[in-house]
Design a protein around this motif. Sequence first.
Motif, PDB file in Angstrom:
ATOM      1  N   THR A  22       0.806  -1.218   0.000  1.00  0.00           N
ATOM      2  CA  THR A  22       0.000   0.000   0.000  1.00  0.00           C
ATOM      3  C   THR A  22       0.843   1.275   0.000  1.00  0.00           C
ATOM      4  OG1 THR A  22      -0.139  -0.013   2.413  1.00  0.00           O
ATOM      5  CG2 THR A  22      -1.930  -1.096   1.188  1.00  0.00           C
ATOM      6  N   SER A  23       2.117   1.182   0.259  1.00  0.00           N
ATOM      7  CA  SER A  23       2.982   2.363   0.293  1.00  0.00           C
ATOM      8  C   SER A  23       3.165   2.945  -1.105  1.00  0.00           C
ATOM      9  CB  SER A  23       4.354   2.003   0.863  1.00  0.00           C
ATOM     10  OG  SER A  23       4.220   1.602   2.203  1.00  0.00           O
ATOM     11  N   LEU A  24       3.390   4.240  -1.148  1.00  0.00           N
ATOM     12  CA  LEU A  24       3.599   4.927  -2.415  1.00  0.00           C
ATOM     13  C   LEU A  24       5.067   5.305  -2.563  1.00  0.00           C
ATOM     14  CD1 LEU A  24       0.545   7.352  -2.347  1.00  0.00           C
ATOM     15  CD2 LEU A  24       0.754   5.221  -3.608  1.00  0.00           C
ATOM     16  N   GLN A  25       5.605   5.075  -3.749  1.00  0.00           N
ATOM     17  CA  GLN A  25       6.984   5.469  -4.027  1.00  0.00           C
ATOM     18  C   GLN A  25       6.986   6.870  -4.618  1.00  0.00           C
ATOM     19  OE1 GLN A  25       9.755   2.799  -5.006  1.00  0.00           O
ATOM     20  NE2 GLN A  25      11.243   4.272  -5.698  1.00  0.00           N
ATOM     21  N   VAL A  26       7.950   7.659  -4.223  1.00  0.00           N
ATOM     22  CA  VAL A  26       8.092   8.991  -4.777  1.00  0.00           C
ATOM     23  C   VAL A  26       8.418   8.875  -6.273  1.00  0.00           C
ATOM     24  CG1 VAL A  26      10.554   9.194  -4.244  1.00  0.00           C
ATOM     25  CG2 VAL A  26       9.164  11.236  -4.435  1.00  0.00           C
ATOM     26  N   THR A  27       7.825   9.756  -7.055  1.00  0.00           N
ATOM     27  CA  THR A  27       8.091   9.711  -8.497  1.00  0.00           C
ATOM     28  C   THR A  27       9.145  10.729  -8.911  1.00  0.00           C
ATOM     29  OG1 THR A  27       6.239  11.204  -8.878  1.00  0.00           O
ATOM     30  CG2 THR A  27       5.818   8.837  -9.113  1.00  0.00           C
ATOM     31  N   LEU A  28       9.251  11.815  -8.167  1.00  0.00           N
ATOM     32  CA  LEU A  28      10.258  12.829  -8.454  1.00  0.00           C
ATOM     33  C   LEU A  28      10.725  13.425  -7.145  1.00  0.00           C
ATOM     34  CD1 LEU A  28      11.812  14.579 -10.494  1.00  0.00           C
ATOM     35  CD2 LEU A  28       9.868  16.153 -10.443  1.00  0.00           C
ATOM     36  N   PHE A  29      12.013  13.345  -6.888  1.00  0.00           N
ATOM     37  CA  PHE A  29      12.590  13.890  -5.657  1.00  0.00           C
ATOM     38  C   PHE A  29      13.609  14.960  -6.021  1.00  0.00           C
ATOM     39  CE2 PHE A  29      16.029  13.991  -2.527  1.00  0.00           C
ATOM     40  CZ  PHE A  29      15.311  14.351  -1.406  1.00  0.00           C
ATOM     41  N   THR A  30      13.470  16.106  -5.419  1.00  0.00           N
ATOM     42  CA  THR A  30      14.435  17.186  -5.617  1.00  0.00           C
ATOM     43  C   THR A  30      15.081  17.481  -4.274  1.00  0.00           C
ATOM     44  OG1 THR A  30      13.050  18.131  -7.352  1.00  0.00           O
ATOM     45  CG2 THR A  30      14.749  19.555  -6.408  1.00  0.00           C
ATOM     46  N   ALA A  31      16.390  17.284  -4.200  1.00  0.00           N
ATOM     47  CA  ALA A  31      17.123  17.524  -2.956  1.00  0.00           C
ATOM     48  C   ALA A  31      17.209  19.015  -2.657  1.00  0.00           C
ATOM     49  CB  ALA A  31      18.525  16.931  -3.058  1.00  0.00           C
ATOM     50  N   ASP A  32      17.320  19.335  -1.393  1.00  0.00           N
ATOM     51  CA  ASP A  32      17.490  20.722  -0.958  1.00  0.00           C
ATOM     52  C   ASP A  32      18.840  21.231  -1.436  1.00  0.00           C
ATOM     53  OD1 ASP A  32      17.648  23.161   0.355  1.00  0.00           O
ATOM     54  OD2 ASP A  32      18.080  22.268   2.304  1.00  0.00           O
ATOM     55  N   ALA A  33      18.827  22.282  -2.223  1.00  0.00           N
ATOM     56  CA  ALA A  33      20.065  22.897  -2.703  1.00  0.00           C
ATOM     57  C   ALA A  33      20.137  24.368  -2.296  1.00  0.00           C
ATOM     58  CB  ALA A  33      20.156  22.771  -4.219  1.00  0.00           C
ATOM     59  N   VAL A  34      19.201  24.815  -1.468  1.00  0.00           N
ATOM     60  CA  VAL A  34      19.152  26.211  -1.046  1.00  0.00           C
ATOM     61  C   VAL A  34      20.037  26.388   0.188  1.00  0.00           C
ATOM     62  CG1 VAL A  34      17.660  28.071  -0.224  1.00  0.00           C
ATOM     63  CG2 VAL A  34      16.821  26.462  -1.944  1.00  0.00           C
ATOM     64  N   PRO A  35      21.044  27.238   0.104  1.00  0.00           N
ATOM     65  CA  PRO A  35      21.928  27.429   1.250  1.00  0.00           C
ATOM     66  C   PRO A  35      21.268  28.284   2.328  1.00  0.00           C
ATOM     67  CG  PRO A  35      22.590  28.875  -0.527  1.00  0.00           C
ATOM     68  CD  PRO A  35      21.469  28.018  -1.057  1.00  0.00           C
ATOM     69  N   PRO A  36      21.619  28.047   3.583  1.00  0.00           N
ATOM     70  CA  PRO A  36      21.094  28.891   4.656  1.00  0.00           C
ATOM     71  C   PRO A  36      21.735  30.273   4.596  1.00  0.00           C
ATOM     72  CG  PRO A  36      22.725  27.391   5.527  1.00  0.00           C
ATOM     73  CD  PRO A  36      22.529  27.021   4.092  1.00  0.00           C
ATOM     74  N   GLN A  37      21.057  31.243   5.179  1.00  0.00           N
ATOM     75  CA  GLN A  37      21.588  32.601   5.264  1.00  0.00           C
ATOM     76  C   GLN A  37      21.545  33.066   6.702  1.00  0.00           C
ATOM     77  OE1 GLN A  37      19.413  35.220   2.670  1.00  0.00           O
ATOM     78  NE2 GLN A  37      19.929  34.071   0.841  1.00  0.00           N
ATOM     79  N   LEU A  38      22.580  33.764   7.137  1.00  0.00           N
ATOM     80  CA  LEU A  38      22.550  34.416   8.440  1.00  0.00           C
ATOM     81  C   LEU A  38      21.704  35.670   8.277  1.00  0.00           C
ATOM     82  CD1 LEU A  38      23.578  34.572  11.384  1.00  0.00           C
ATOM     83  CD2 LEU A  38      25.447  35.999  10.518  1.00  0.00           C
ATOM     84  N   VAL A  39      20.588  35.754   8.996  1.00  0.00           N
ATOM     85  CA  VAL A  39      19.674  36.884   8.825  1.00  0.00           C
ATOM     86  C   VAL A  39      19.811  37.921   9.930  1.00  0.00           C
ATOM     87  CG1 VAL A  39      18.016  35.603   7.417  1.00  0.00           C
ATOM     88  CG2 VAL A  39      17.762  35.607   9.901  1.00  0.00           C
ATOM     89  N   ALA A  40      20.362  37.525  11.084  1.00  0.00           N
ATOM     90  CA  ALA A  40      20.542  38.471  12.187  1.00  0.00           C
ATOM     91  C   ALA A  40      21.457  37.844  13.232  1.00  0.00           C
ATOM     92  CB  ALA A  40      19.195  38.817  12.821  1.00  0.00           C
ATOM     93  N   PHE A  41      22.004  38.710  14.100  1.00  0.00           N
ATOM     94  CA  PHE A  41      22.756  38.203  15.240  1.00  0.00           C
ATOM     95  C   PHE A  41      22.635  39.168  16.403  1.00  0.00           C
ATOM     96  CE2 PHE A  41      25.947  41.122  13.741  1.00  0.00           C
ATOM     97  CZ  PHE A  41      26.800  41.391  14.812  1.00  0.00           C
ATOM     98  N   ASP A  42      22.710  38.617  17.602  1.00  0.00           N
ATOM     99  CA  ASP A  42      22.731  39.391  18.842  1.00  0.00           C
ATOM    100  C   ASP A  42      24.082  39.166  19.500  1.00  0.00           C
ATOM    101  OD1 ASP A  42      20.020  39.848  18.348  1.00  0.00           O
ATOM    102  OD2 ASP A  42      19.357  38.293  19.756  1.00  0.00           O
ATOM    103  N   LEU A  43      24.591  40.184  20.190  1.00  0.00           N
ATOM    104  CA  LEU A  43      25.854  40.055  20.909  1.00  0.00           C
ATOM    105  C   LEU A  43      25.667  40.543  22.330  1.00  0.00           C
ATOM    106  CD1 LEU A  43      28.914  39.394  20.828  1.00  0.00           C
ATOM    107  CD2 LEU A  43      29.280  41.799  20.204  1.00  0.00           C
ATOM    108  N   ASP A  44      26.041  39.693  23.284  1.00  0.00           N
ATOM    109  CA  ASP A  44      25.995  40.050  24.700  1.00  0.00           C
ATOM    110  C   ASP A  44      27.427  40.055  25.226  1.00  0.00           C
ATOM    111  OD1 ASP A  44      25.757  40.126  27.523  1.00  0.00           O
ATOM    112  OD2 ASP A  44      23.786  39.184  27.434  1.00  0.00           O
ATOM    113  N   MET A  45      28.004  41.237  25.346  1.00  0.00           N
ATOM    114  CA  MET A  45      29.383  41.360  25.811  1.00  0.00           C
ATOM    115  C   MET A  45      29.494  41.116  27.311  1.00  0.00           C
ATOM    116  SD  MET A  45      31.369  41.804  23.277  1.00  0.00           S
ATOM    117  CE  MET A  45      32.865  42.365  24.064  1.00  0.00           C
TER     118      MET A  45
END
Length: 167
Positions: A22-45
Amino acid sequence: MTTAAVRDMYANKVVSLVNAATSLQVTLFTADAVPPQLVAFDLDMNTGTMALYFSETVRASTFNASALTLQSTSSTDLGTQQVTFNYTTQTFSPNSFSILVNISRSDLNAIKYLLNLAKESNETFLSLTSWAITDMNANRVVAISASGALPVLVYTPDVAGPVLQSF
Protein backbone atom coordinates in the motif's frame (compact mmCIF):
# COMPACT_ATOMS: atom_id res chain seq x y z
CA MET A 1 1.57 5.92 8.29
CA THR A 2 -1.30 4.60 10.35
CA THR A 3 -4.97 5.59 10.17
CA ALA A 4 -4.55 7.64 13.36
CA ALA A 5 -2.07 10.03 11.69
CA VAL A 6 -4.50 12.38 9.95
CA ARG A 7 -8.22 13.09 9.66
CA ASP A 8 -9.97 15.18 7.05
CA MET A 9 -12.50 17.97 7.70
CA TYR A 10 -15.27 15.39 8.21
CA ALA A 11 -13.21 13.32 10.68
CA ASN A 12 -12.55 10.57 8.15
CA LYS A 13 -9.33 8.70 8.86
CA VAL A 14 -6.53 8.60 6.33
CA VAL A 15 -5.95 5.40 4.37
CA SER A 16 -3.17 3.48 6.08
CA LEU A 17 0.11 3.00 4.20
CA VAL A 18 2.03 0.52 6.33
CA ASN A 19 3.52 -2.05 3.97
CA ALA A 20 5.03 -2.42 0.52
CA ALA A 21 1.66 -3.29 -1.01
CA THR A 22 0.00 0.00 0.00
CA SER A 23 2.98 2.36 0.29
CA LEU A 24 3.60 4.93 -2.42
CA GLN A 25 6.98 5.47 -4.03
CA VAL A 26 8.09 8.99 -4.78
CA THR A 27 8.09 9.71 -8.50
CA LEU A 28 10.26 12.83 -8.45
CA PHE A 29 12.59 13.89 -5.66
CA THR A 30 14.44 17.19 -5.62
CA ALA A 31 17.12 17.52 -2.96
CA ASP A 32 17.49 20.72 -0.96
CA ALA A 33 20.06 22.90 -2.70
CA VAL A 34 19.15 26.21 -1.05
CA PRO A 35 21.93 27.43 1.25
CA PRO A 36 21.09 28.89 4.66
CA GLN A 37 21.59 32.60 5.26
CA LEU A 38 22.55 34.42 8.44
CA VAL A 39 19.67 36.88 8.82
CA ALA A 40 20.54 38.47 12.19
CA PHE A 41 22.76 38.20 15.24
CA ASP A 42 22.73 39.39 18.84
CA LEU A 43 25.85 40.05 20.91
CA ASP A 44 25.99 40.05 24.70
CA MET A 45 29.38 41.36 25.81
CA ASN A 46 28.40 40.93 29.45
CA THR A 47 27.86 37.15 29.24
CA GLY A 48 30.20 36.55 26.31
CA THR A 49 27.57 35.01 24.07
CA MET A 50 26.40 35.60 20.53
CA ALA A 51 23.11 34.37 19.08
CA LEU A 52 23.08 33.63 15.35
CA TYR A 53 19.74 33.51 13.49
CA PHE A 54 19.50 31.68 10.17
CA SER A 55 16.92 31.43 7.39
CA GLU A 56 16.55 27.68 8.02
CA THR A 57 17.67 24.93 10.39
CA VAL A 58 21.44 24.52 10.51
CA ARG A 59 23.58 21.61 11.70
CA ALA A 60 25.22 22.86 14.92
CA SER A 61 28.02 20.28 14.77
CA THR A 62 29.36 21.94 11.59
CA PHE A 63 29.84 25.34 13.30
CA ASN A 64 33.27 26.80 12.57
CA ALA A 65 33.98 29.92 14.64
CA SER A 66 37.15 30.73 12.72
CA ALA A 67 34.95 31.60 9.72
CA LEU A 68 33.33 34.51 11.63
CA THR A 69 34.77 38.00 12.02
CA LEU A 70 33.41 40.69 14.32
CA GLN A 71 34.20 44.15 12.97
CA SER A 72 33.69 47.78 13.97
CA THR A 73 32.17 48.96 10.66
CA SER A 74 30.05 47.45 7.92
CA SER A 75 32.86 47.85 5.43
CA THR A 76 36.61 47.42 5.05
CA ASP A 77 37.37 51.12 5.51
CA LEU A 78 40.74 52.18 6.80
CA GLY A 79 40.59 52.06 10.59
CA THR A 80 38.07 49.21 10.81
CA GLN A 81 38.90 47.08 13.83
CA GLN A 82 38.17 43.38 13.72
CA VAL A 83 38.60 40.07 15.49
CA THR A 84 38.30 36.73 13.74
CA PHE A 85 37.16 34.12 16.23
CA ASN A 86 39.38 31.14 16.98
CA TYR A 87 38.52 27.46 17.30
CA THR A 88 37.96 27.72 21.08
CA THR A 89 34.81 29.78 20.53
CA GLN A 90 32.09 27.16 20.18
CA THR A 91 28.44 26.21 20.45
CA PHE A 92 26.62 23.50 22.35
CA SER A 93 23.30 24.30 20.69
CA PRO A 94 21.11 21.65 19.06
CA ASN A 95 20.31 21.79 15.36
CA SER A 96 18.01 24.78 14.94
CA PHE A 97 17.46 28.02 13.05
CA SER A 98 19.24 29.78 15.93
CA ILE A 99 22.62 28.94 17.43
CA LEU A 100 24.00 30.28 20.71
CA VAL A 101 27.76 30.77 20.56
CA ASN A 102 29.92 30.83 23.68
CA ILE A 103 32.76 33.25 22.97
CA SER A 104 36.07 31.99 24.35
CA ARG A 105 37.89 34.03 26.98
CA SER A 106 40.77 34.74 24.56
CA ASP A 107 38.38 35.98 21.85
CA LEU A 108 36.37 38.03 24.33
CA ASN A 109 39.55 39.66 25.67
CA ALA A 110 40.73 40.39 22.12
CA ILE A 111 37.42 42.12 21.38
CA LYS A 112 37.47 44.12 24.62
CA TYR A 113 41.07 45.17 24.03
CA LEU A 114 40.18 47.08 20.85
CA LEU A 115 38.90 50.59 21.56
CA ASN A 116 36.27 50.84 18.81
CA LEU A 117 34.99 47.29 18.49
CA ALA A 118 31.70 46.16 20.04
CA LYS A 119 31.51 48.97 22.59
CA GLU A 120 28.16 50.10 21.15
CA SER A 121 25.71 48.66 18.63
CA ASN A 122 26.93 51.03 15.89
CA GLU A 123 30.42 49.47 16.24
CA THR A 124 29.25 45.86 15.99
CA PHE A 125 29.07 44.05 12.63
CA LEU A 126 29.60 40.45 11.58
CA SER A 127 31.02 38.93 8.41
CA LEU A 128 31.48 35.24 7.68
CA THR A 129 32.73 32.82 5.08
CA SER A 130 30.71 29.98 3.63
CA TRP A 131 32.63 27.58 5.89
CA ALA A 132 30.90 28.93 9.04
CA ILE A 133 28.08 26.34 9.14
CA THR A 134 25.90 24.12 6.93
CA ASP A 135 22.24 23.26 6.82
CA MET A 136 20.87 19.77 7.41
CA ASN A 137 21.69 18.80 3.80
CA ALA A 138 25.31 20.02 3.87
CA ASN A 139 24.61 23.26 1.98
CA ARG A 140 27.13 25.85 3.16
CA VAL A 141 25.88 29.17 4.52
CA VAL A 142 25.87 32.18 2.19
CA ALA A 143 29.01 34.22 2.90
CA ILE A 144 28.75 37.80 4.16
CA SER A 145 31.71 39.84 2.98
CA ALA A 146 33.66 42.19 5.22
CA SER A 147 32.62 45.04 2.91
CA GLY A 148 28.92 44.28 3.53
CA ALA A 149 28.97 43.08 7.14
CA LEU A 150 25.69 42.48 8.99
CA PRO A 151 24.82 44.95 11.80
CA VAL A 152 24.01 43.58 15.25
CA LEU A 153 20.29 43.27 16.04
CA VAL A 154 20.41 43.31 19.85
CA TYR A 155 23.55 44.53 21.61
CA THR A 156 24.22 44.18 25.35
CA PRO A 157 27.28 46.06 26.63
CA ASP A 158 29.82 44.75 29.11
CA VAL A 159 28.82 46.23 32.47
CA ALA A 160 30.73 43.79 34.72
CA GLY A 161 33.88 45.10 36.36
CA PRO A 162 37.16 43.22 36.09
CA VAL A 163 37.98 40.48 38.58
CA LEU A 164 41.52 39.77 39.70
CA GLN A 165 42.32 36.13 38.87
CA SER A 166 45.81 35.97 40.37
CA PHE A 167 48.87 38.07 41.18
